[in-house]
Every structure is written in C-alpha cells, then in structure tokens.
Write an enzyme that holds these catalytic residues in place. Structure first.
Site, PDB file in Angstrom:
ATOM      1  N   GLY A   1     -25.806   0.205 -42.302  1.00 11.37           N
ATOM      2  CA  GLY A   1     -25.255   0.026 -40.964  1.00 11.37           C
ATOM      3  C   GLY A   1     -23.774   0.355 -40.919  1.00 11.37           C
ATOM      4  O   GLY A   1     -23.269   1.121 -41.737  1.00 11.37           O
ATOM      5  N   CYS A   2     -23.067  -0.257 -39.993  1.00 11.93           N
ATOM      6  CA  CYS A   2     -21.635   0.012 -39.822  1.00 11.93           C
ATOM      7  C   CYS A   2     -20.850  -0.353 -41.076  1.00 11.93           C
ATOM      8  O   CYS A   2     -20.966  -1.462 -41.597  1.00 11.93           O
ATOM      9  CB  CYS A   2     -21.105  -0.791 -38.636  1.00 11.93           C
ATOM     10  SG  CYS A   2     -19.318  -0.676 -38.427  1.00 11.93           S
ATOM     11  N   PHE A   3     -20.025   0.580 -41.555  1.00 11.35           N
ATOM     12  CA  PHE A   3     -19.291   0.302 -42.799  1.00 11.35           C
ATOM     13  C   PHE A   3     -18.237  -0.776 -42.648  1.00 11.35           C
ATOM     14  O   PHE A   3     -17.836  -1.387 -43.636  1.00 11.35           O
ATOM     15  CB  PHE A   3     -18.708   1.565 -43.436  1.00 11.35           C
ATOM     16  CG  PHE A   3     -17.988   2.540 -42.541  1.00 11.35           C
ATOM     17  CD1 PHE A   3     -17.372   2.160 -41.362  1.00 11.35           C
ATOM     18  CD2 PHE A   3     -17.926   3.887 -42.896  1.00 11.35           C
ATOM     19  CE1 PHE A   3     -16.684   3.074 -40.563  1.00 11.35           C
ATOM     20  CE2 PHE A   3     -17.246   4.811 -42.107  1.00 11.35           C
ATOM     21  CZ  PHE A   3     -16.621   4.393 -40.932  1.00 11.35           C
TER      22      PHE A   3
END
Length: 218
Positions: free
Chosen positions: A51-53
């Site tokens: 997902g979002c880093f």
C-alpha cells in the site's frame, strides 16, 4: 460457414487481448535471479510493498533493530520511476520501502511477520482505499532462504484465514528511492488528513499487535 468465421473472429479477439495483457518486460522482472544486497557496517536491507509507502515506512521505523526506512519504488520494469509515473500503473512498480536493519537485533523472519501482520493480506492491488497496481502487496527475497521463509509464512497464513493471500513474491532487483518530500512523511506532516485518518490508525493497529517489537523511544 458463418459459424466458422464467427468462431475464428472470437479466437483472434481473445488472442489479441491475451497478448496485450502480457508484458514481457514485467515477466522478465518476475523471473529474474534475485540480487543480494551485501551487509554494510553490519546492517542488512529488506524490501516490502504494502500500500502507501508513507504508512509502511512509519510502521517499520518503530521496530527495534531498524535504523532507517526509505520510501521508494520497486518491482517494475521502468528505470528511474517517479511518483507521477508510478501512479499511472504502467511502470510495473509498486510503492515500496527499503528497511535498513541490524540482523543481530531483528531477523528477516520477524520483518516478514510484521509485513503480513500490518496489512489486510487478502486485498488485491491495494490497501484500504488506496487501490491500483502501484499499491499492490509485494514481498521481495534476495536469496533462496528468504524465499522459503516468505512462502512458508504465506502458506501458513492462507490456511489460517482460509483465504488467498494477495502478496506477490518477487526476486529483488532494484530499489528506486522516492522523491525527497515523501521521506519521513508521517513524522513531518502529523496534521495531514491522510496521515491522521489512514497512516496513524494503521500504525496504531500495528503497535497493538506487536508491542514486544517496538522501540522504547521513537
């Protein structure tokens, strides 16, 4: 005769679609031999996409034995990917993190446990509302030992949940660091609405699940 022509047309149509969906460059990445990153000053590196880093970076930064986490891109076939290019889903890359850690303090196996335990392991191409191939889950191995650790844990989790685990397993090739403004985003932008509504709740769920792994101070 018409039926034969119709059948041939359908066959050609599906053949074209299948050909269009096959990316030879991406296949080469998936089937490549893994590249092992050597220790530097006693520190090892591991690579994860989930997902979002921003979220993943914050989670791994809280683990004892981890000295630094860098946000970036990995798993694709495009050189020098950018945030804008990655968001098109055409680079093959996913938002990923480079975890720099002391293997004498925390093992690769534990980092894998954190990986599977800090996400929705059954969600395909994303986490939460972050959806798209650039947000897909990938776990990277650098040698056969790491690969077997990942595969065994993935299999065990699949049996436990009685579900398919979405994470792809890739041989590590290269990590591209993201733009400077993405680094330490959760820590530097605590009032950002995404951080407050997505990153912090995900981080807190991780903390509750793995209290024994947390640094005393962060």
């Amino acid at each position: 005769m018409k039926n034969i022509i119709l059948t041939l047309c359908i066959a050609v149509l599906f053949s074209c679609q299948n050909s269009a969906q096959t990316n030879k460059k991406q296949e080469a990445v998936i089937n490549a031999n893994p590249i092992e990153v050597p220790l530097k000053n006693g520190k090892a590196k591991a690579y994860f996409a989930s997902g979002c880093f921003w979220c993943v970076e914050a989670i791994y930064e809280h683990i004892k034995g981890v000295s630094e986490v860098i946000s970036g891109y990995s798993g694709g076939h495009t050189k020098n990917p950018t945030y804008e290019a990655s968001n098109t889903g055409k680079t093959g890359h996913a938002e990923a993190v480079e975890v720099i850690y002391d293997p004498k303090v925390v093992s690769f196996e534990t980092l894998v446990d954190v990986y599977f335990g800090s996400q929705n392991p059954t969600q395909v191409n994303g986490q939460g509302n972050d959806r798209g191939t650039q947000y897909r889950s990938i776990i990277f191995y650098q040698n056969e030992e790491q690969k077997q650790i990942i595969l065994k844990k993935k299999e065990t989790l699949a049996k436990k949940l009685n579900a398919t685990i979405a994470a792809e397993v890739y041989p590590f090739q290269k990590f591209w660091a993201a733009e400077t403004y993405h680094q330490n985003y959760e820590r530097l932008h605590p009032n950002n609405s995404y951080i407050q509504n997505v990153s912090v709740p995900r981080l807190n769920r991780f903390k509750t699940k793995f209290p024994e792994l947390l640094k005393e101070k962060h």
